[in-house]
Design an enzyme around this catalytic site. Structure first.
Site, mmCIF file in Angstrom:
data_model
loop_
_atom_site.group_PDB
_atom_site.id
_atom_site.type_symbol
_atom_site.label_atom_id
_atom_site.label_comp_id
_atom_site.label_asym_id
_atom_site.label_seq_id
_atom_site.Cartn_x
_atom_site.Cartn_y
_atom_site.Cartn_z
ATOM 1 N N LYS A 99 -1.280 -9.424 2.723
ATOM 2 C CA LYS A 99 -0.515 -8.975 3.901
ATOM 3 C C LYS A 99 -1.386 -7.998 4.677
ATOM 4 C CE LYS A 99 3.213 -6.046 3.701
ATOM 5 N NZ LYS A 99 2.766 -4.910 4.528
ATOM 6 N N GLU B 259 9.289 -4.406 10.412
ATOM 7 C CA GLU B 259 9.705 -3.106 9.854
ATOM 8 C C GLU B 259 10.264 -2.187 10.937
ATOM 9 O OE1 GLU B 259 6.971 -1.167 7.184
ATOM 10 O OE2 GLU B 259 8.123 0.698 7.217
ATOM 11 N N ASP C 100 0.838 -1.210 0.000
ATOM 12 C CA ASP C 100 0.000 0.000 0.000
ATOM 13 C C ASP C 100 0.870 1.257 0.000
ATOM 14 O OD1 ASP C 100 0.884 -0.155 2.605
ATOM 15 O OD2 ASP C 100 -1.086 0.145 3.519
ATOM 16 N N SER C 101 2.192 1.082 0.054
ATOM 17 C CA SER C 101 3.106 2.208 -0.177
ATOM 18 C C SER C 101 2.833 2.829 -1.540
ATOM 19 C CB SER C 101 4.561 1.739 -0.078
ATOM 20 O OG SER C 101 4.788 0.628 -0.925
ATOM 21 N N ASP D 95 -1.163 -6.118 -0.356
ATOM 22 C CA ASP D 95 -1.476 -5.506 0.942
ATOM 23 C C ASP D 95 -2.960 -5.231 1.082
ATOM 24 O OD1 ASP D 95 0.503 -5.069 2.827
ATOM 25 O OD2 ASP D 95 1.196 -3.196 1.921
ATOM 26 N N GLU E 148 -1.372 -5.496 8.498
ATOM 27 C CA GLU E 148 -0.552 -4.948 9.575
ATOM 28 C C GLU E 148 -1.180 -5.247 10.941
ATOM 29 O OE1 GLU E 148 0.289 -0.780 8.976
ATOM 30 O OE2 GLU E 148 1.126 -1.134 6.978
#
Ligand code: KIV
Length: 275
Positions: free
Chosen positions: A118, A187, A49-50, A88, A120
């Site tokens: 993925k 991270e 999602d960056s 993501d 978080e």
């Protein structure tokens, strides 16, 4: 009738089996073209999602939507053949309930054809991870610095640089592993802690600003190619493509203005009449 490709894509279980073995190479990509290059060298391509910050110039990843992730996930699947593609889950698409997470993950898997998602979060997402995995959704977890939480954590700061802060990060990593995640991104975590976490869980850890001891590494492609104006300390620039692109576009603009482009080789002459 089935159409089989001669190249078998790596799967989440293949990556899970790499614990303690040859380091896992993971890189982000959001497009078919860069995916086809990354596919030659990488085990995992992350549609991160960056992309909200890198492609769309957003300040954070918070505004990224599921539709944005699915669109770029489809492009990356079309561009790649061998790497495991992980997409993501964006902020707001999975946190409300495990059922919401499942419905979002199903959309991602069905509409992109990717091999895993993925998300978080550590302990707080463990129940959701278990629910997804039990229902056929391979999950890569993400602990340490979790950029989607920027509005509650306040800044993109490294985590665990005081030993007193290690406990919650250790609990998060153990929780996602026990819940069935096939690997976990760590991270921006102090090096000794990332090393310890890698030894503590049976699933591969993928480091970004973490430790050389992790089972794999991931970077954002534009950061390592020298295309991002500002990068965190943990990025190594393997290329400086920015000045090359700048020069190519400046040359193009100058040649258009001077009418040097297009030349005779770039235009279509009339057909020569036969006979
Ligand atoms: O969104 C992303 O690119 C990521 C990586 C930085 C791990 O989550």
């Amino acid at each position: 009738m089935s159409v089989q490709s001669d190249m078998r894509r790596l799967t989440a279980p293949d990556i899970r089996a790499r614990k303690g073995g040859e380091p896992i190479v993971m890189l982000t990509s959001y497009h078919a073209h860069t995916a086809s290059i990354a596919d030659k060298h990488c085990d995992v391509i992350l549609v991160g999602d960056s992309l909200g910050m890198v492609m769309h110039g957003l300040e954070t990843t918070v505004p990224v939507t599921l539709d944005m992730m699915i669109l770029q996930g489809r492009a990356v699947m079309r561009g790649s053949r061998r790497a495991l593609v992980v997409v993501d889950m964006p902020f707001g698409s999975y946190e409300a309930s495990k059922e919401q997470a499942f419905m979002s993950a199903v959309r991602v898997l069905k509409e992109t054809g990717c091999g895993a998602i993925k998300l978080e979060g550590g302990k707080r997402m463990a129940e959701t991870i278990r629910f997804l995995v039990e229902r056929g959704v391979p999950v890569m977890a993400h602990v340490g610095l979790t950029p989607q939480s920027i509005n509650t954590i306040g800044s993109f700061r490294a985590q665990g640089r005081d030993e007193a802060d290690w406990g919650p990060i250790e609990q998060d990593t153990l929780a996602v592993s026990q819940a069935g995640a096939f690997s976990v991104v760590i991270e921006a975590v102090a090096e000794p802690l990332a090393r310890k976490l890698t030894g503590a869980v049976p699933i591969p850890t993928i480091g970004i600003g973490a430790s050389n001891a992790c089972d794999g590494q991931v970077l954002v492609m534009e950061d390592m190619l020298g295309l991002s104006p500002r990068v965190p300390k943990f990025v190594k620039r393997y290329g400086e493509l920015g000045p090359g692109i700048d020069k190519a576009i400046a040359d193009y603009a100058a040649e258009v203005r001077s009418r040097a482009f297009p030349g005779p080789q770039h235009v279509y002459p009339m057909k020569v009449p036969k006979g």
